[in-house]
Design an enzyme around this catalytic site. Structure first.
Site, PDB file in Angstrom:
ATOM      1  N   ALA A  81      19.675  14.519  55.502  1.00  0.00           N
ATOM      2  CA  ALA A  81      18.812  14.710  54.332  1.00  0.00           C
ATOM      3  C   ALA A  81      17.504  13.919  54.435  1.00  0.00           C
ATOM      4  CB  ALA A  81      19.559  14.296  53.068  1.00  0.00           C
ATOM      5  N   GLU A  93      17.455  11.401  47.418  1.00  0.00           N
ATOM      6  CA  GLU A  93      16.306  12.136  47.976  1.00  0.00           C
ATOM      7  C   GLU A  93      15.217  12.362  46.931  1.00  0.00           C
ATOM      8  OE1 GLU A  93      15.858  12.380  51.023  1.00  0.00           O
ATOM      9  OE2 GLU A  93      17.876  11.749  51.536  1.00  0.00           O
ATOM     10  N   GLU A 106      13.805   3.464  49.775  1.00  0.00           N
ATOM     11  CA  GLU A 106      15.217   3.854  49.790  1.00  0.00           C
ATOM     12  C   GLU A 106      15.947   3.427  48.521  1.00  0.00           C
ATOM     13  OE1 GLU A 106      16.055   5.884  51.947  1.00  0.00           O
ATOM     14  OE2 GLU A 106      14.460   5.613  53.410  1.00  0.00           O
ATOM     15  N   HIS A 110      19.887   7.776  62.714  1.00  0.00           N
ATOM     16  CA  HIS A 110      18.658   6.982  62.698  1.00  0.00           C
ATOM     17  C   HIS A 110      18.317   6.380  64.055  1.00  0.00           C
ATOM     18  CE1 HIS A 110      20.067   7.486  58.623  1.00  0.00           C
ATOM     19  NE2 HIS A 110      18.871   7.193  58.165  1.00  0.00           N
TER      20      HIS A 110
HETATM   21  O1  X8Z Z   1      19.656   8.325  55.679  1.00  0.00           O
HETATM   22  C1  X8Z Z   1      19.890   8.205  54.500  1.00  0.00           C
HETATM   23  C2  X8Z Z   1      19.295   9.193  53.498  1.00  0.00           C
HETATM   24  C3  X8Z Z   1      17.979   9.712  53.950  1.00  0.00           C
HETATM   25  S1  X8Z Z   1      16.729   8.524  53.884  1.00  0.00           S
HETATM   26  C4  X8Z Z   1      20.230  10.368  53.338  1.00  0.00           C
HETATM   27  N1  X8Z Z   1      20.710   7.225  54.056  1.00  0.00           N
HETATM   28  C5  X8Z Z   1      21.328   6.269  54.981  1.00  0.00           C
HETATM   29  C6  X8Z Z   1      22.330   6.925  55.908  1.00  0.00           C
HETATM   30  O2  X8Z Z   1      22.723   8.073  55.642  1.00  0.00           O
HETATM   31  O3  X8Z Z   1      22.732   6.307  56.888  1.00  0.00           O
HETATM   32  C7  X8Z Z   1      21.071   6.954  52.668  1.00  0.00           C
HETATM   33  C8  X8Z Z   1      22.039   5.812  52.725  1.00  0.00           C
HETATM   34  C9  X8Z Z   1      21.998   5.240  54.101  1.00  0.00           C
HETATM   35 ZN    ZN Z   2      16.214   7.877  51.987  1.00  0.00          ZN
END
Ligand code: X8Z
Ligand code: ZN
Length: 615
Positions: A356, A386, A413, A514
């Site tokens: 997302a 989001e 975030e 990531h």
């Molecule tokens: O990557 C995200 C969001 C998009 S910025 C869905 N998050 C991290 C993850 O999924 O690892 C939100 C919480 C942590």
């Molecule tokens: Zn995010």
């Protein structure tokens, strides 16, 4: 590759802007941006330079966003090629501006110009050096890593599973053989082929960072927080030491309940927890195994996933519900184009980046979300998360280009997470009609436990992701030790172990979005702390008297107005000033998350009396 998109326009997604080489050259000449350095630049030269840079980067940003959107919603060799080219050109342009900004270092400038130059110099995530071909090589690798991750499939029980299919099974499977197969399977199909590419990407980005005057790319990433990079590293350590005792209690309690359920052959009573037993592919949030660890004598009173399904929610209804929450505190609704252009479920006819993200494609409120939502409590949370990015993007869209960013990426975030803390309260769910009655005080500990399972382990996970990358960028972790170093950090902070020995070719960090996508992760560590600070401040402003976990600022426009005032600042001021604008507090403080969970912490201590909690 510049940070702007990664952090704000398209958080958690393939960043970057672009520049058509010719256009860039013209603009730069026109604005004097890359003109040969005059002997003694003046404040007027600095103002000209900034005006030119902002105009050029703004245009490139839109071009790159559009290329990135097309690639993320339809991955093909062609869209990858287009994105990589856009990325490479944007990187070249931004690096040139970042270097040029140093010309004005010795000048005493007005506060706004000085801050813009400061931000411009650190605006990249993965800089490339000026060596011909370097930016293209970096962008090609980045596109390949992204594609490896987003298109990986695992063959299981006669089906070819995507990551979201696998996550769906992991969420509810209570068969340790199955969870192990999926956990290992994802790591076998997504990541091992990334390792060589990743090592090369690190070399290229470091070369670029050094040219900009940073010791390595990790130092660049740590310099985004209005303090010297070494101070930021120390800050993360000290925040972790505040949260660590709570994590240790939760870990000990969960381990005992898993041991009880699965027996010592699967989960020993001491030592690390088996990573595949926690209901999440990366063990970063454990809420999905609430049923296993729930208090024996008290109930939360409902199951949000079941309630969403029972009430006929689909992805669109979840996103509308989130949008309504923001409107209730005074935000404008998502624009009509949001509903026409967003991608909120996985298309069946093409490859996409499902992870997302939220976008402002043109910097003029072409807001969109790209996600593969399912009807679960997890995605109810993610939809609020989001839309928080979109609300922030719109709030700062009146700022000049170089301030059109969140106060820092942790703020970005934390906005949606703050919304979700409100939107998950039983009072609010009752208002939505998702539950029939608000459970009594006996439900508070179960509720806090459910929240802690999602909110506390992510702190431990977030710290390791970027500690690993900081080590990799600094050279302290060499490619030969990529995987071992990862597991040393997992053991030290998360206190987890793999379900079995890891293969020699494993590259387990690459099995996380990531890392493959090169999105920095310290932001989630910060966000998990800020969100409770925002929430505590909002509840104080609202005059809330009851238990913190029951506070909801739904429909409170006064608090909403003050919250928006913080968001509108964008990056125009150092983040402590933005924080103070809303909360009156000037520093990040893990005290708020500790306060929120204080009743649970005492309860966990009592539960843990009967078993040893040593490592
Ligand atoms: O990557 C995200 C969001 C998009 S910025 C869905 N998050 C991290 C993850 O999924 O690892 C939100 C919480 C942590
Ligand atoms: Zn995010």
């Amino acid at each position: 590759m510049i940070r702007k998109n990664a952090a704000s326009r398209a958080p958690g997604c393939r960043p970057w802007l672009t520049a058509v080489g010719l256009l860039a050259a013209l603009l730069m000449r026109g604005a004097g941006a890359a003109a040969p350095a005059a002997a003694e630049p003046t404040a007027a030269d600095a103002a000209d330079f900034l005006a030119g840079a902002e105009a050029a980067l703004d245009r490139e940003n839109e071009y790159l966003n559009r290329a990135a959107w097309v690639q993320a919603t339809d991955i093909t060799s062609d869209t990858n090629w287009l994105l990589a080219k856009a990325n490479a050109q944007a990187t070249d342009l931004t690096v040139r501006y970042a270097k040029e900004a140093a010309r004005f270092d010795h000048l005493k400038l007005d506060e706004v110009s000085a801050r813009k130059l400061y931000l411009l110099k650190q605006s990249l995530v993965l800089p490339a050096s000026s060596r011909p071909g370097a930016s293209q090589a970096l962008a090609d690798i980045a596109a390949r890593l992204d594609t490896d991750y987003s298109t990986a499939k695992f063959s299981y029980s006669g089906r070819l599973l995507t990551l979201d299919d696998m996550e769906d099974i992991l969420r509810t499977s209570r068969d340790p053989q199955e969870t192990r197969t999926l956990w290992e399977g994802w790591r076998a199909v997504s990541a091992p082929q990334m390792k060589g590419d990743y090592a090369r990407l690190v070399e290229l980005a470091n070369e670029g960072s050094r040219e900009l005057g940073y010791a390595d790319t990790g130092t660049l990433w740590r310099s985004w927080y209005d303090m010297p990079p070494q101070q930021f590293a120390a800050k993360t350590d000290s925040l972790w030491s505040q949260v660590e005792p709570l994590y240790a209690k939760l870990h000990c309690y969960v381990r005992a309940r898993l041991n009880e359920k699965y027996g010592p052959a699967v989960q020993p009573a001491a030592g690390p927890i088996r990573a595949d037993l926690l209901g999440n592919m990366w063990s970063q949030s454990w809420g999905n195994i609430y049923d296993i660890v729930a208090p024996r004598n008290a109930s939360m009173g409902y199951d949000l996933t079941a309630a969403l399904v029972a009430h006929g929610y689909d992805a669109a209804k979840i996103v509308h519900t989130a949008d309504d929450w923001y409107q209730s505190i005074g935000f404008a609704p998502e624009p009509a184009t949001f509903w026409q252009r967003s991608m909120i479920t996985r298309p069946r006819d093409r490859e996409v980046i499902c992870h997302a993200s939220a976008w402002d494609v043109d910097g003029r409120q072409d807001l969109r979300v790209k996600a593969c939502f399912t009807v679960t409590a997890d995605d109810f949370y993610t939809a609020h998360h989001e839309l928080g990015h979109n609300m922030y993007q719109r709030a700062y869209s009146d700022q000049p280009f170089l301030f059109e960013n969140p106060a820092n990426d942790g703020f970005d975030e934390a906005i949606g997470d703050f919304a979700a803390l409100n939107a998950l309260t039983p009072d609010y769910l009752k208002e939505l009609g998702l539950i029939d009655r608000v459970p009594g005080p006996e439900a508070d500990i179960p509720y806090l436990l459910r929240m802690a399972l999602d909110k506390v382990p992510i702190v431990a996970f977030a710290i390791i992701v970027d500690k690993w990358r900081w080590g990799v960028f600094s050279g302290q972790i060499t490619p030969a030790r990529y995987n071992d170093a990862w597991w040393e950090l997992v053991d030290k902070y998360q206190r987890l172990m793999p379900p079995g020995p890891r293969p020699a070719d494993a590259f387990d960090p690459g099995a996380k979005f990531h890392i493959a996508n090169n999105t920095p992760y310290a932001r989630y560590f910060l966000a998990d702390i800020y969100e409770f600070q925002f929430y505590r401040a909002a509840c104080r402003l609202a005059g809330w008297q009851g238990p913190l976990n029951r506070c909801s600022i739904y429909r409170n426009r006064e608090v909403g107005a003050r919250f928006q005032a913080m968001l509108k600042l964008g990056q125009s001021k150092p983040w402590p000033q933005a924080l103070a604008a809303f909360s009156g507090e000037h520093d990040i403080d893990a005290g708020a998350i500790i306060d929120y969970f204080a009743p649970l912490s005492a309860w966990l201590e009592r539960q843990n009396r009967t078993h040893a909690c040593s490592r």
